[in-house]
Design a protein around this motif. Structure first.
Motif, PDB file in Angstrom:
ATOM      1  N   UNK A 158     -11.441  -6.772  17.086  1.00  0.00           N
ATOM      2  CA  UNK A 158     -10.175  -6.874  17.824  1.00  0.00           C
ATOM      3  C   UNK A 158      -9.197  -7.705  17.003  1.00  0.00           C
ATOM      4  N   UNK A 159      -9.648  -8.850  16.546  1.00  0.00           N
ATOM      5  CA  UNK A 159      -8.798  -9.734  15.754  1.00  0.00           C
ATOM      6  C   UNK A 159      -8.328  -9.044  14.475  1.00  0.00           C
ATOM      7  N   UNK A 160      -9.207  -8.306  13.827  1.00  0.00           N
ATOM      8  CA  UNK A 160      -8.848  -7.619  12.584  1.00  0.00           C
ATOM      9  C   UNK A 160      -7.757  -6.568  12.815  1.00  0.00           C
ATOM     10  N   UNK A 161      -7.780  -5.910  13.978  1.00  0.00           N
ATOM     11  CA  UNK A 161      -6.728  -4.931  14.255  1.00  0.00           C
ATOM     12  C   UNK A 161      -5.382  -5.629  14.432  1.00  0.00           C
ATOM     13  N   UNK A 162      -5.395  -6.808  15.033  1.00  0.00           N
ATOM     14  CA  UNK A 162      -4.154  -7.588  15.170  1.00  0.00           C
ATOM     15  C   UNK A 162      -3.623  -7.967  13.788  1.00  0.00           C
ATOM     16  N   UNK A 163      -4.497  -8.495  12.963  1.00  0.00           N
ATOM     17  CA  UNK A 163      -4.101  -8.947  11.628  1.00  0.00           C
ATOM     18  C   UNK A 163      -3.557  -7.778  10.813  1.00  0.00           C
ATOM     19  N   UNK A 164      -4.202  -6.623  10.878  1.00  0.00           N
ATOM     20  CA  UNK A 164      -3.746  -5.454  10.112  1.00  0.00           C
ATOM     21  C   UNK A 164      -2.333  -5.040  10.518  1.00  0.00           C
ATOM     22  N   UNK A 165      -2.065  -5.040  11.803  1.00  0.00           N
ATOM     23  CA  UNK A 165      -0.731  -4.660  12.276  1.00  0.00           C
ATOM     24  C   UNK A 165       0.314  -5.689  11.837  1.00  0.00           C
ATOM     25  N   UNK A 168       1.339  -5.382   8.280  1.00  0.00           N
ATOM     26  CA  UNK A 168       2.117  -4.197   7.908  1.00  0.00           C
ATOM     27  C   UNK A 168       3.514  -4.153   8.527  1.00  0.00           C
ATOM     28  N   UNK A 169       3.688  -4.803   9.676  1.00  0.00           N
ATOM     29  CA  UNK A 169       4.952  -4.680  10.427  1.00  0.00           C
ATOM     30  C   UNK A 169       5.478  -6.041  10.864  1.00  0.00           C
ATOM     31  N   UNK A 170       6.791  -6.094  11.032  1.00  0.00           N
ATOM     32  CA  UNK A 170       7.429  -7.275  11.613  1.00  0.00           C
ATOM     33  C   UNK A 170       8.587  -6.809  12.472  1.00  0.00           C
ATOM     34  N   UNK A 171       8.844  -7.553  13.518  1.00  0.00           N
ATOM     35  CA  UNK A 171       9.908  -7.185  14.450  1.00  0.00           C
ATOM     36  C   UNK A 171      11.236  -7.794  14.010  1.00  0.00           C
ATOM     37  N   UNK A 172      12.265  -7.028  14.271  1.00  0.00           N
ATOM     38  CA  UNK A 172      13.634  -7.504  13.984  1.00  0.00           C
ATOM     39  C   UNK A 172      14.374  -7.624  15.295  1.00  0.00           C
TER      40      UNK A 172
END
Length: 172
Positions: A158-165, A168-172
């Motif tokens: 679960x934690x690894x899926x959070x870290x991967x996202x 790769x992405x950041x909110x503006x």
């Protein structure tokens, strides 16, 4: 006599200091593991200033809502870990499923937010929610078997899926 002993101590200290090789500040930092890790951290921070993550724009109300949800996800992960530490498996299962798992999608307004996400970000979010539900199922088994290792491995996923996202992405 104490004055003479103190004087002798100072002379010996000065001799020792003069006999030590000169060390540059960078060599001094690398001499200890902690200082070395701080140097690595500083390098990482400098590299992150050129943020290569994909910028994703959300309308302001959804951006704030999404950031609030992500902070709650972190809080939920911590609460799950606390519950596991106390062998309160049912509580860990409930937190995971209700706040992170597939059952939480409506609570988080996932449908409204998803339309602003690139496909990869949507997939990462879905993977996180699925892995949280899988953790809940595995943890139910752990409550019967007493074997915590599979639950911990599932929680790490679960934690690894959070870290991967977040990598790769950041909110503006």
């Amino acid at each position: 006599m104490e004055t003479g002993a103190m004087s002798m101590f100072r002379v010996l200290s000065a001799c020792v200091m003069l006999s030590l090789p000169a060390v540059s500040p960078s060599q001094a930092q690398q001499s200890t593991g902690h200082q070395h890790s701080m140097t690595d951290h500083a390098k990482h921070m400098a590299a992150s200033q050129a943020d290569a993550r994909q910028l994703v724009s959300f309308p302001e109300p959804l951006r704030s809502h999404t950031l609030t949800n992500m902070r709650d996800h972190l809080l939920a992960l911590g609460e799950i870990q606390e519950a596991l530490a106390r062998s309160q498996f049912d509580q860990a299962v409930d937190i995971a499923e209700q706040r992170l798992g597939m059952s939480s999608l409506k609570l988080h307004g996932a449908h409204e937010v998803a339309q602003f996400m690139p496909k990869g970000m949507q997939d990462a979010g879905t993977a996180m929610h699925r892995s949280a539900s899988q953790f809940a199922t595995i943890t139910k088994d752990a409550s019967v078997t007493g074997d915590l290792k599979p639950a911990l491995a599932a929680l790490a996923k679960v934690n690894q899926t959070c870290v991967a996202c977040h990598a790769a992405y950041r909110l503006h």
